[in-house]
Design a protein around this motif. Structure first.
Motif: not given
Length: 217
Positions: A74-96
């Protein structure tokens, strides 16, 4: 943790570290290093969804490649209301540099859900249950995301189980990879029309043919 969270998602990285993301207050990525025994925040790309925050999404690490993916929620909006994410993201980490890079892999309306669970097999992710802005049916309560082909396909629940009105909302899933078998545990919903309904235990077995990959017992 650096901050308290609820409705977040977490994954084990490199068999000893922890990556955590999201929650009801729009918390960012945090990473736990087992070697140094510290938590630290990770900066990430400024996608508008992530600026608002995302709760009850899922971090998934594929067994075959150790690639990390983030989907749904669920997409959290501090201003109120909501939506849902329909997307798959690849997550790449750069720990340095303590950064996260997000790449959109696939987008599909059936992935816009909340309170779901996931099971992985090879390059495929099964998205199980949850709720969205429309009611799910026999053909899309469970869908399969193929990371290699970037396609989303429905997984039809067989008639005998569907007649029992299974509840796959807020469930948990446990898996035994050596047996290619998983179990959907519990879950439940409350409706003003028919009261509280609770799920039981459903066994999932993986077959060889795509149309027969899942059977319910």
């Amino acid at each position: 943790l650096l901050s308290g969270r609820v409705k977040h998602t977490a994954a084990c990285i490199n068999e000893e570290d922890i990556l955590i993301f999201g929650g009801s207050d729009g918390e960012t990525f945090e990473y736990y290093s087992n070697e140094s025994n510290i938590w630290f925040k990770l900066d990430y790309s400024s996608d508008s969804i992530f600026l608002k925050g995302l709760e009850s999404s899922k971090l998934v690490v594929l067994d075959t490649t150790n690639e990390i993916y983030l989907l749904g929620g669920m997409i959290y909006d501090p201003a109120g209301g909501f939506d849902f994410s329909s997307t798959v993201y690849q997550v790449e980490l750069d720990l340095e540099s303590k950064k996260v890079f997000l790449t959109e892999i696939v987008k599909h309306k059936s992935l816009a859900r909340y309170g779901f669970n996931v099971v992985t097999t090879g390059s495929k992710i099964l998205v199980i249950g949850g709720v969205g802005k429309t009611l799910y049916c026999q053909n899309d309560t469970i869908v399969e995301v193929d990371i290699d082909t970037k396609k989303v396909a429905s997984v039809r629940i067989n008639e005998s189980l569907w007649r029992k009105s299974p509840v796959f909302v807020g469930s948990d899933v446990i898996s035994r990879k050596s047996l290619n078998q998983s179990w959907i545990i519990g879950g439940g919903v409350v409706c003003y029309g028919f009261g509280s309904v609770w799920g039981g235990i459903v066994s999932i077995n993986f077959g060889e043919q795509p149309s027969e990959r899942i059977e319910f017992q």
